[in-house]
Design a protein around this motif. Structure first.
Motif, mmCIF file in Angstrom:
data_model
loop_
_atom_site.group_PDB
_atom_site.id
_atom_site.type_symbol
_atom_site.label_atom_id
_atom_site.label_comp_id
_atom_site.label_asym_id
_atom_site.label_seq_id
_atom_site.Cartn_x
_atom_site.Cartn_y
_atom_site.Cartn_z
ATOM 1 N N VAL A 75 0.829 -1.199 -0.088
ATOM 2 C CA VAL A 75 0.091 -0.009 -0.101
ATOM 3 C C VAL A 75 0.874 1.243 0.085
ATOM 4 N N VAL A 76 0.586 2.199 -0.987
ATOM 5 C CA VAL A 76 1.430 3.396 -0.985
ATOM 6 C C VAL A 76 0.696 4.411 -0.347
ATOM 7 N N ILE A 77 -0.638 4.741 -0.585
ATOM 8 C CA ILE A 77 -1.157 5.728 0.101
ATOM 9 C C ILE A 77 -2.374 5.031 0.827
ATOM 10 N N GLU A 78 -2.531 5.482 2.139
ATOM 11 C CA GLU A 78 -3.608 4.831 2.862
ATOM 12 C C GLU A 78 -4.119 6.203 3.533
ATOM 13 N N THR A 79 -5.567 6.127 3.333
ATOM 14 C CA THR A 79 -6.226 7.257 4.198
ATOM 15 C C THR A 79 -7.227 6.614 4.914
ATOM 16 N N ARG A 80 -7.288 6.985 6.359
ATOM 17 C CA ARG A 80 -7.982 6.552 7.296
ATOM 18 C C ARG A 80 -9.057 7.633 7.813
ATOM 19 N N ASN A 81 -10.239 7.155 7.785
ATOM 20 C CA ASN A 81 -11.246 8.110 8.307
ATOM 21 C C ASN A 81 -11.167 9.693 7.857
ATOM 22 N N ARG A 105 -6.326 10.210 9.187
ATOM 23 C CA ARG A 105 -4.988 10.352 8.788
ATOM 24 C C ARG A 105 -4.741 10.175 7.385
ATOM 25 N N VAL A 106 -3.603 10.503 7.061
ATOM 26 C CA VAL A 106 -3.139 9.986 5.389
ATOM 27 C C VAL A 106 -1.687 9.562 5.648
ATOM 28 N N LEU A 107 -1.667 8.333 5.283
ATOM 29 C CA LEU A 107 -0.202 7.730 5.375
ATOM 30 C C LEU A 107 0.472 7.693 3.927
ATOM 31 N N VAL A 108 1.643 7.844 3.389
ATOM 32 C CA VAL A 108 2.015 8.037 2.139
ATOM 33 C C VAL A 108 3.249 7.200 2.515
ATOM 34 N N PHE A 109 3.578 6.002 1.875
ATOM 35 C CA PHE A 109 4.870 5.447 2.055
ATOM 36 C C PHE A 109 5.033 5.219 3.568
ATOM 37 N N ASP A 110 3.865 4.888 4.014
ATOM 38 C CA ASP A 110 3.925 4.763 5.605
ATOM 39 C C ASP A 110 4.351 5.689 6.572
ATOM 40 N N LYS A 111 4.424 6.872 5.905
ATOM 41 C CA LYS A 111 4.982 8.411 6.792
ATOM 42 C C LYS A 111 3.507 9.156 6.784
ATOM 43 N N ASP A 112 3.619 10.018 7.636
ATOM 44 C CA ASP A 112 2.682 10.904 7.670
ATOM 45 C C ASP A 112 2.753 11.837 6.537
ATOM 46 N N ALA A 113 1.595 12.451 6.103
ATOM 47 C CA ALA A 113 1.617 13.289 4.815
ATOM 48 C C ALA A 113 2.189 14.448 5.115
ATOM 49 N N THR A 114 2.314 14.906 6.253
ATOM 50 C CA THR A 114 2.875 16.071 6.616
ATOM 51 C C THR A 114 4.273 16.271 6.297
ATOM 52 N N GLU A 115 5.140 15.034 6.562
ATOM 53 C CA GLU A 115 6.267 15.029 6.554
ATOM 54 C C GLU A 115 7.215 15.231 5.193
ATOM 55 N N THR A 116 8.011 16.027 5.133
ATOM 56 C CA THR A 116 8.612 16.616 3.900
ATOM 57 C C THR A 116 9.531 15.365 3.284
ATOM 58 N N LYS A 117 9.933 14.429 4.063
ATOM 59 C CA LYS A 117 10.883 13.420 3.456
ATOM 60 C C LYS A 117 10.244 12.541 2.445
ATOM 61 N N LYS A 118 8.673 12.498 2.589
ATOM 62 C CA LYS A 118 8.130 11.546 1.798
ATOM 63 C C LYS A 118 8.379 12.019 0.287
ATOM 64 N N ASN A 119 8.227 13.413 0.324
ATOM 65 C CA ASN A 119 8.434 13.988 -0.797
ATOM 66 C C ASN A 119 9.588 13.555 -2.009
ATOM 67 N N GLU A 120 10.506 12.888 -1.415
ATOM 68 C CA GLU A 120 11.523 12.440 -2.303
ATOM 69 C C GLU A 120 11.199 11.596 -3.220
ATOM 70 N N GLN A 121 10.036 10.884 -2.896
ATOM 71 C CA GLN A 121 9.544 9.720 -3.718
ATOM 72 C C GLN A 121 8.203 10.140 -4.740
ATOM 73 N N ILE A 122 7.693 11.345 -4.217
ATOM 74 C CA ILE A 122 6.764 11.831 -4.881
ATOM 75 C C ILE A 122 6.800 12.896 -6.031
ATOM 76 N N GLY A 123 6.042 12.623 -7.172
ATOM 77 C CA GLY A 123 5.886 13.789 -8.405
ATOM 78 C C GLY A 123 4.576 14.398 -8.329
ATOM 79 N N TYR A 124 4.490 15.552 -8.418
ATOM 80 C CA TYR A 124 3.085 16.007 -8.308
ATOM 81 C C TYR A 124 2.982 17.044 -9.580
#
Lengths: 630, 346
Positions: free
Chosen positions: B37-43, B100-119
């Motif tokens: 799972v890459v993106i997971e949104t919970r409630n 919550r939103v988890l992206v690569f198992d990290k919280d969405a507000t963490e900037t580190k996740k952006n290293e693997q993201i293109g928008y």
């Protein structure tokens, strides 16, 4: 230029204030940063508990702090900062800020019409004009470029493509600040060069011919022509072909006698100076020769200002009143005198003579001989023994720096009471290197006024160019500070509002002394118009400032207490803000031909760095806690 | 695109994507496990508030979705249904009101996740005063890429989006479609594992749309995960493996495109070279088996196909105007092109 007590502080004295730690800049800085952190945490907790509930809110704040320390600060990358600052730089250039340089040149060209090179002290006029113009122009510019950029990026949503990259809030803030500082630097350098050329050329003039010259015993004494409302007299010694004119309006020329008997007059020299002063300790004596703390106050000397140097101790009410060095006067024809004690007077520093500069005021209790001016005298004295040279008389030159030199050998009375030629370093300087110089007024019932900075030795001279550069560094520091504040406000306010907020900070910083003054009068129950509401009431009722407020009972209480609240809060804010007027006043040094003290420049550097750090911290947390897309 | 396949397809599944070769990865995509799972949104909920904290809009209500590795996930919905809000929450541009939103198992507000993201934002919000190369260089620097890496990557991307010729022109001079291409290139600068595309096809011409769709499919081939939101239903249908349909902030439907669109009791047959008699015979056979023949016609090509064919031909033979084109010819030449394209995808 009348220096204030804190001007004489060394850097470490300013930072630590030994013995008066409450006044120290270090304490002020620490309190500011601690206050910012504590207030920041409280505000953050209130906001996030409103958003997520009290428990979650606490964790949110804790997480933000942890992120800052563990992730964002260590993860901050120079490459990204550089990329972002380059972008900010390009953006500012795109917005055609470089036109301001053109504007500056136009201002200089227009000023060329209005600045009068025939005035008494044209160098001061020119230098202080270019520095002041640059200063205010740069402050306005810094305000504009810094406040609008980030809000515009958020509004245009260009920020979306940036914050979705691994960019830290620290980098966005630092990138902006550095980028704009680079823009400012790029603009300041040509402005500085233009100013330099403008001053140099504006002061340049040439005397074309010698109108009178006569030879007395082989010595030629003459007079130049009348150019720019002045002329010089000159002497060429016997056997010499070159001589110097006298100092008029701060400059002199070299006069050369040509083989055919004609004269040629060189360029003006000595008008652009950077004297390095060596100040002594001052002690006044009254007419009976008793030591006194201050000289005679002839009135109209007590002005406001000089509160700021007390720092926090004034804010919390420990230090009271203004501290200003006023001119103290000594009475002529009595035992009254001002005694200056100089340290470290050695033959190494003064190999040929003791260059001494005087800027002394005269106070006349009667008109006297209006042609000749008031006479004073300088006496060299050994503080360790009774050795004392004969007084050297001079005529006081008011409103300018009078350059003199004391001889190294002077007749006088030695320690044993014998009269002989005294050598300064052998007889007059004490074993620990101290020399005293006594200033007396020689005309009875006339008065001479000095402060500590009114009489100084001048062991060395720096170059005017470097001094001007230092004045520009001071402007650069102010600009940096304002950019930091502008960027800080722009992280949570919209562009125009951020600009107004920064401008208010600048204005409060500039009017800090008046706020302190008002607070001082409120504290000490002196009627001086009171706070804003009281002043308004007085204006409407057309009451004088110094009368009792003509409002009865509760209304009076209400007005006074509201005013007190306003003034006290303004006082707290103004104390927290950078002391901009002090930074602007470094221009005075350059204009007055005095080398800008390294200690003062270092103080400004440290203060700027401190405020930038503060602005950076605040900006980071605001940006981090902000919903960029909201 | 669906109506002109020459191969006889035995399943209505064919409806969902252009050709059989593209259907294959869907099968592998479906075999992913929960650990992918890459993106997971919970409630996940978002309420927009005004300055005083009063509620303005309930933009998202308790959204639970998972986006798995290697799939193309589409967010569908009319304007104001919460698509963009979801993407912004995933990117950390907005903070959730609850959930919550988890992206690569990290919280969405963490900037580190952006290293693997293109928008790719809705409109390409780029700096108008930079040119294409400077833009890509700038975004490359934000990823701390070395100078050589950046140079190489910029070349690749400019070729990919077809902007080599315009690389030194400022973006302010660009057409909307060109800006979109630069936007796409900047989204891919870091070779991301997860690509978020907000309305990827708006502002593009039909060729651009086709290229964009091919590119999205190619990204999946490389094992990347793509999340896109759009209201261009055709585009979503063409590329997405799974879709979530949002309306007024609520999740209305979530599932595989093939499953959602499959019409169970209709059989579609595509045949060439039949005579009228043969057609009649087939109709009889259908009638014999109790089938109800709804229609038997020559298919019409889509406007997209016609347009693409004309442009391609014009590029091959500039200056000549195509006068004898018929729908059949158009469909045939398009098929050839289509086939080669899907081949290159693999």
């Amino acid at each position: 230029m009348n220096l204030q007590p804190d001007d004489f502080w060394t850097f470490s004295e300013w930072l630590l204030r030994p013995g008066f730690f409450l006044e120290s800049a270090l304490l002020q800085g620490i309190v500011l940063i601690v206050l910012a952190i504590v207030l920041g945490l409280i505000v953050a907790y209130v906001i996030s508990s409103a958003r997520y509930g009290p428990g979650e809110g606490f964790f949110a704040v804790a997480r933000a702090v942890r992120d800052f320390l563990t992730v964002d600060l260590p993860g901050t990358s120079p490459t990204r900062i550089f990329a972002l600052s380059r972008l900010a730089f390009k953006e500012a250039i795109r917005r055609r800020v470089l036109f301001v340089i053109g504007l500056f040149v136009v201002i200089l060209l227009l000023a060329g019409w209005f600045l009068n090179p025939e005035s008494d002290d044209p160098a001061r006029l020119y230098i202080s004009f270019v520095l002041t113009a640059t200063n205010y122009l740069m402050l306005a510019l810094a305000l504009f470029i810094s406040a609008f950029s980030l809000p515009q990026d958020i509004e245009n949503r260009t920020i979306y493509t940036i914050v979705t990259k691994p960019v830290r809030a620290t980098e966005i803030v630092l990138g902006r600040m550095l980028g704009f500082v680079a823009v400012g630097t790029v603009m300041l350098v040509p402005m500085g060069l233009a100013s330099y050329i403008f001053v140099k050329r504006g002061l340049d003039h040439s005397h074309l011919e010698v109108v009178e010259a006569e030879e007395i015993d082989g010595r030629i004494v003459g007079k130049t022509d009348y150019v720019r409302k002045h002329f010089h007299t000159f002497t060429i010694e016997k056997g010499e072909t070159q001589g110097l004119t006298n100092f008029v309006r701060g400059h002199r020329h070299v006069v050369t006698r040509n083989d055919d008997g004609s004269f040629s007059i060189g360029k003006p020299t000595g008008q652009l100076r950077a004297r390095i002063p060596d100040y002594g300790e001052i002690q006044f004596y009254d007419r009976n020769g008793e030591p006194k703390e201050a000289g005679i106050d002839v009135g109209a000397e007590r002005l406001s200002d000089g509160y700021g140097s007390a720092g926090i101790s004034r804010l919390i009410g420990v230090a009271k009143g203004a501290r200003k060095l006023e001119h103290g006067y000594v009475e002529g024809g009595t035992l009254g005198m001002a005694e200056f004690t100089f340290d470290n007077v050695t033959a190494d520093r003064f190999p040929n003579e003791l260059p001494i500069n005087l800027s002394i005021r005269a106070y006349r209790s009667f008109k006297g001989d209006i042609e000749s001016g008031i006479r004073g005298s300088l006496t060299m004295k050994n503080p360790g023994s009774s050795a004392q040279a004969d007084p050297i008389e001079f005529t006081v030159e008011e409103y300018q720096i009078d350059e003199k030199a004391l001889p190294l050998v002077r007749s006088g009375t030695d320690a044993n009471g014998e009269t002989r030629d005294l050598n300064v370093f052998e007889d007059l300087v004490s074993e620990d290197g101290k020399l005293q110089i006594l200033l007396k007024c020689e005309d009875s019932s006339q008065y001479l006024g000095v402060t500590k900075s009114g009489l100084y030795l001048r062991p060395a001279e720096s170059t005017f160019e470097w001094n001007l550069a230092k004045a520009y560094i001071s402007i650069w520091l102010q600009m940096t500070m304002i950019i930091a504040f502008g960027v800080m406000f722009s992280t949570f306010l919209s562009g125009p509002v951020a600009m107004v907020a920064t401008a208010v900070c600048v204005l409060l910083g500039f009017s800090a002394e008046s706020i302190y003054d008002t607070r001082h009068f409120i504290d000490s129950n002196i009627e001086r118009g009171g706070g804003p509401i009281e002043s308004l009431v007085r204006l409407v009722k057309q009451d004088a400032m110094t009368t009792q407020l003509d409002v009865e009972g509760v209304a009076n209480q209400l007005i006074k207490s509201t005013d007190a609240i306003i003034i006290y809060s303004m006082d707290a804010i103004a104390t927290a803000l950078p002391n901009l007027p002090r930074m602007v006043s470094t221009a005075e040094y350059a204009a007055g031909g005095i080398d800008i003290f390294s200690a003062i420049l270092a103080r400004h550097c440290v203060a700027t760095f401190g405020y930038c750090l503060l602005a950076f911290l605040i900006s980071y947390f605001f940006l981090k806690s902000r919903e960029i897309a909201a | 695109m669906d109506n002109n396949s020459t191969a006889v397809a035995d399943s209505a599944d064919e409806n969902t994507s252009g050709s059989g070769s593209q259907a294959a990865p869907i099968a592998t995509g479906s075999s992913t496990t929960a650990s992918d799972v890459v993106i997971e949104t919970r409630n996940l909920s978002k309420i927009y508030k005004d300055f005083w904290g009063r509620k303005k809009v309930h933009a998202l209500k308790s959204l639970d979705i998972e986006v798995r590795k290697g799939e193309i996930f589409g967010l569908l919905g009319p304007n104001g249904s919460g698509k963009s809000t979801t993407i912004k929450l995933i990117l950390g541009l907005l903070f959730p009101t609850s959930g919550r939103v988890l992206v690569f198992d990290k919280d969405a507000t963490e900037t580190k996740k952006n290293e693997q993201i293109g928008y790719l934002p809705e409109e390409s919000y780029l700096y108008q005063f930079l040119n294409a190369e400077e833009t890509l260089d700038f975004y490359g620097r934000l990823f701390d890429m070395s100078g050589r890496q950046r140079k190489q990557r910029i070349e690749e991307l400019l070729t990919l989006v077809g902007l080599q010729g315009a690389r030194h022109r400022q973006l302010r001079e660009y057409s909307k479609g060109m800006r979109r291409r630069v936007g796409l290139a900047q989204a891919l600068i870091n070779d991301p594992d997860l690509i978020l595309l907000d309305e990827p096809t708006t502002g593009l011409d039909p060729i651009g749309i086709r290229e964009m769709k091919d590119l999205i499919l190619a990204l999946r081939e490389q094992g990347k995960t793509v999340l896109l939101c759009s209201h261009q239903l055709g585009d979503v249908q063409d590329v997405c493996d799974r879709v979530a349909i949002l309306h007024q902030g609520e999740l209305k439907e979530l599932g595989r495109v093939s499953d959602l669109l499959k019409v169970q009791d209709v059989t579609e047959v595509h045949v060439t070279g039949l005579t009228d008699e043969a057609k009649k015979e087939i109709a009889e056979v259908i009638a014999k088996h109790g089938g109800d023949l709804k229609s038997m016609d020559n298919p019409t090509a889509t406007m997209e196909d016609l347009f693409l064919n004309i442009v391609r031909e014009s590029e091959a033979r500039p200056g000549a105007r195509r006068v004898t084109a018929t729908a059949d010819a158009a469909s045939e030449s398009d098929n050839a092109a289509d086939g080669s394209k899907s081949g290159s995808d693999e």
